[in-house]
Design a protein around this motif. Sequence first.
Motif, PDB file in Angstrom:
ATOM      1  N   ALA A  13      15.054  -5.178   2.786  1.00 39.67           N
ATOM      2  CA  ALA A  13      16.044  -5.020   3.854  1.00 39.67           C
ATOM      3  C   ALA A  13      17.251  -4.224   3.361  1.00 39.67           C
ATOM      4  N   GLN A  14      17.654  -4.448   2.108  1.00 32.46           N
ATOM      5  CA  GLN A  14      18.760  -3.685   1.528  1.00 32.46           C
ATOM      6  C   GLN A  14      18.412  -2.206   1.414  1.00 32.46           C
ATOM      7  N   ILE A  15      17.178  -1.929   1.033  1.00 37.87           N
ATOM      8  CA  ILE A  15      16.731  -0.538   0.929  1.00 37.87           C
ATOM      9  C   ILE A  15      16.747   0.127   2.293  1.00 37.87           C
ATOM     10  N   ARG A  16      16.274  -0.594   3.311  1.00 40.34           N
ATOM     11  CA  ARG A  16      16.279  -0.052   4.670  1.00 40.34           C
ATOM     12  C   ARG A  16      17.711   0.235   5.136  1.00 40.34           C
ATOM     13  N   ALA A  17      18.631  -0.670   4.841  1.00 40.31           N
ATOM     14  CA  ALA A  17      20.028  -0.480   5.242  1.00 40.31           C
ATOM     15  C   ALA A  17      20.640   0.719   4.524  1.00 40.31           C
ATOM     16  N   GLN A  18      20.304   0.877   3.243  1.00 40.82           N
ATOM     17  CA  GLN A  18      20.827   2.009   2.478  1.00 40.82           C
ATOM     18  C   GLN A  18      20.294   3.329   3.039  1.00 40.82           C
ATOM     19  N   LEU A  19      19.013   3.327   3.424  1.00 43.52           N
ATOM     20  CA  LEU A  19      18.425   4.531   4.016  1.00 43.52           C
ATOM     21  C   LEU A  19      19.092   4.876   5.340  1.00 43.52           C
ATOM     22  N   VAL A  78       9.761   4.597   2.514  1.00 41.24           N
ATOM     23  CA  VAL A  78      10.417   3.339   2.880  1.00 41.24           C
ATOM     24  C   VAL A  78       9.639   2.660   4.007  1.00 41.24           C
ATOM     25  N   ASP A  79       9.166   3.456   4.962  1.00 38.61           N
ATOM     26  CA  ASP A  79       8.348   2.892   6.054  1.00 38.61           C
ATOM     27  C   ASP A  79       7.089   2.217   5.508  1.00 38.61           C
ATOM     28  N   ASP A  80       6.527   2.781   4.450  1.00 40.77           N
ATOM     29  CA  ASP A  80       5.289   2.240   3.879  1.00 40.77           C
ATOM     30  C   ASP A  80       5.512   0.940   3.101  1.00 40.77           C
ATOM     31  N   LEU A  81       6.751   0.676   2.709  1.00 39.95           N
ATOM     32  CA  LEU A  81       7.021  -0.504   1.880  1.00 39.95           C
ATOM     33  C   LEU A  81       6.654  -1.804   2.587  1.00 39.95           C
ATOM     34  N   GLU A  82       6.963  -1.892   3.882  1.00 41.03           N
ATOM     35  CA  GLU A  82       6.698  -3.134   4.607  1.00 41.03           C
ATOM     36  C   GLU A  82       5.208  -3.434   4.663  1.00 41.03           C
ATOM     37  N   GLY A  83       4.404  -2.403   4.941  1.00 41.08           N
ATOM     38  CA  GLY A  83       2.956  -2.603   4.966  1.00 41.08           C
ATOM     39  C   GLY A  83       2.417  -2.959   3.598  1.00 41.08           C
ATOM     40  N   LEU A  84       2.962  -2.308   2.571  1.00 42.33           N
ATOM     41  CA  LEU A  84       2.531  -2.579   1.207  1.00 42.33           C
ATOM     42  C   LEU A  84       2.909  -4.005   0.805  1.00 42.33           C
ATOM     43  N   ALA A  85       4.057  -4.461   1.289  1.00 42.53           N
ATOM     44  CA  ALA A  85       4.499  -5.824   0.979  1.00 42.53           C
ATOM     45  C   ALA A  85       3.544  -6.850   1.575  1.00 42.53           C
ATOM     46  N   GLU A  86       3.053  -6.610   2.792  1.00 46.74           N
ATOM     47  CA  GLU A  86       2.106  -7.535   3.430  1.00 46.74           C
ATOM     48  C   GLU A  86       0.800  -7.590   2.649  1.00 46.74           C
ATOM     49  N   LEU A  87       0.330  -6.416   2.203  1.00 42.35           N
ATOM     50  CA  LEU A  87      -0.933  -6.365   1.470  1.00 42.35           C
ATOM     51  C   LEU A  87      -0.817  -7.016   0.089  1.00 42.35           C
ATOM     52  N   SER A  88       0.382  -7.006  -0.472  1.00 44.14           N
ATOM     53  CA  SER A  88       0.569  -7.515  -1.835  1.00 44.14           C
ATOM     54  C   SER A  88       0.698  -9.026  -1.910  1.00 44.14           C
ATOM     55  N   GLU A  89       0.797  -9.688  -0.765  1.00 45.78           N
ATOM     56  CA  GLU A  89       1.021 -11.139  -0.769  1.00 45.78           C
ATOM     57  C   GLU A  89      -0.127 -11.889  -1.433  1.00 45.78           C
ATOM     58  N   GLU A  90      -1.333 -11.338  -1.332  1.00 42.46           N
ATOM     59  CA  GLU A  90      -2.484 -12.027  -1.910  1.00 42.46           C
ATOM     60  C   GLU A  90      -3.219 -11.162  -2.929  1.00 42.46           C
ATOM     61  N   ASP A  91      -2.556 -10.108  -3.403  1.00 48.54           N
ATOM     62  CA  ASP A  91      -3.213  -9.191  -4.339  1.00 48.54           C
ATOM     63  C   ASP A  91      -2.225  -8.825  -5.442  1.00 48.54           C
ATOM     64  N   GLU A  92      -2.502  -9.263  -6.685  1.00 45.60           N
ATOM     65  CA  GLU A  92      -1.577  -9.017  -7.794  1.00 45.60           C
ATOM     66  C   GLU A  92      -1.464  -7.531  -8.124  1.00 45.60           C
ATOM     67  N   GLU A  93      -2.582  -6.793  -8.013  1.00 42.26           N
ATOM     68  CA  GLU A  93      -2.533  -5.358  -8.293  1.00 42.26           C
ATOM     69  C   GLU A  93      -1.637  -4.644  -7.292  1.00 42.26           C
ATOM     70  N   GLN A 100       6.402  -0.730  -8.371  1.00 40.82           N
ATOM     71  CA  GLN A 100       6.591   0.661  -8.788  1.00 40.82           C
ATOM     72  C   GLN A 100       7.161   1.510  -7.650  1.00 40.82           C
ATOM     73  N   GLN A 101       6.676   1.264  -6.426  1.00 39.99           N
ATOM     74  CA  GLN A 101       7.144   2.033  -5.275  1.00 39.99           C
ATOM     75  C   GLN A 101       8.601   1.709  -4.963  1.00 39.99           C
ATOM     76  N   VAL A 102       8.976   0.429  -5.082  1.00 36.71           N
ATOM     77  CA  VAL A 102      10.360   0.027  -4.839  1.00 36.71           C
ATOM     78  C   VAL A 102      11.286   0.715  -5.843  1.00 36.71           C
ATOM     79  N   ALA A 103      10.877   0.739  -7.111  1.00 39.69           N
ATOM     80  CA  ALA A 103      11.691   1.390  -8.144  1.00 39.69           C
ATOM     81  C   ALA A 103      11.835   2.879  -7.870  1.00 39.69           C
ATOM     82  N   SER A 104      10.741   3.527  -7.461  1.00 41.29           N
ATOM     83  CA  SER A 104      10.781   4.959  -7.157  1.00 41.29           C
ATOM     84  C   SER A 104      11.691   5.258  -5.968  1.00 41.29           C
ATOM     85  N   VAL A 105      11.551   4.445  -4.917  1.00 40.60           N
ATOM     86  CA  VAL A 105      12.378   4.628  -3.729  1.00 40.60           C
ATOM     87  C   VAL A 105      13.852   4.440  -4.061  1.00 40.60           C
TER      88      VAL A 105
END
Length: 366
Positions: A13-19, A78-93, A100-105
Amino acid sequence: MAVPEDTSPQRLAQIRAQLDLLAEHVDADTLSGRIAELDEEMQAEGFWNDTDRAAKVSAERTRAARKLEAFRVLEADVDDLEGLAELSEEDEEMQAELGQQVASVQDRLDALEEERLFSGPYDNGDALVTVNAGAGGTDAQDWAEMVLRMLMRWAEGRGFKVELLEASAGEEAGIKSATFRASGENAYGLFNAEQGVHRLVRISPFDAQNRRQTAFAGVEVAPVIEDTGDVEIDSDDLQIDTYRASGAGGQHVNKTDSAVRITHRPSGIVVQCQNERSQSANKDTAMKMLRAKLLERQERERQELIAKEKGETLDVNFGSQIRSYVLHPYTMVKDHRTDREMGDAQRVLDGDLDGFVRAYLLKAAA
């Protein structure tokens, strides 16, 4: 062991606000329109006949297109982060990929935000940077050379073209003064953060009794101006001397009688150039340096007048101490304007100045 990147919903949410804040600054629609205007001008008949104008328009077009492309790619990521966050809830990879994407953004957001801080008329242009040894004798001259190396390495690390224009060697070690040109986008705006006095505390390598010494080096920064009409200079006010170039600078400094020193009598400003192959070329470069320094002085006086009218005090003098570098009895670099500190002094001296510069720019903008 690296600390895992924060990928919490609050961080996203902070990243979205900054964008969103940056979107107002970038104004993609207006920027796109400006690019179209520049494209139309570049396609006009006879455009390339005026090489100076063509170079300026082409450079502006390149900067605008790069900025727009960077923002649009960032916006998509940034738009892709939310979808990636949903997919990562049950996948460690996927969790690692999200980190990595958050750091790059975040890195790219910070870079774009840095550009937002440049509002001065010359901020996006090249910079003339002069380092002078201050109080402290041989230690100060050695320290001035260390500061010169630090600033030049920082400039090169940011992708700037760096050209040493003159260097006057110290009696035993180091330099009395040196000037280089940093060419690249926002060079003047960035180097402005380094203007002032830099203080060093260390065990002196030039003291037989190994006593702790304090030395000072001053950094002056001026914008490079191509439009000579910005500053009027009366030739009667100039004292022009020629001399043999020598001392610090090595292969980068010409060793002939073609070096030129110009003194502007009304202001007391002295500039010199010794790296060009001919006396006339050195004189032309020295005149550009003089115009730059006169322009910087005019701008500083203007800012002081505005501050005075507002009842404020503006500490923009050359004598203002901005940063201390302590190498003994502990190691620490501290910026006195922002209170930012770094324990790894050698890393800073090797050119890692981004954190200090960004902290200062953010505070100055606020």
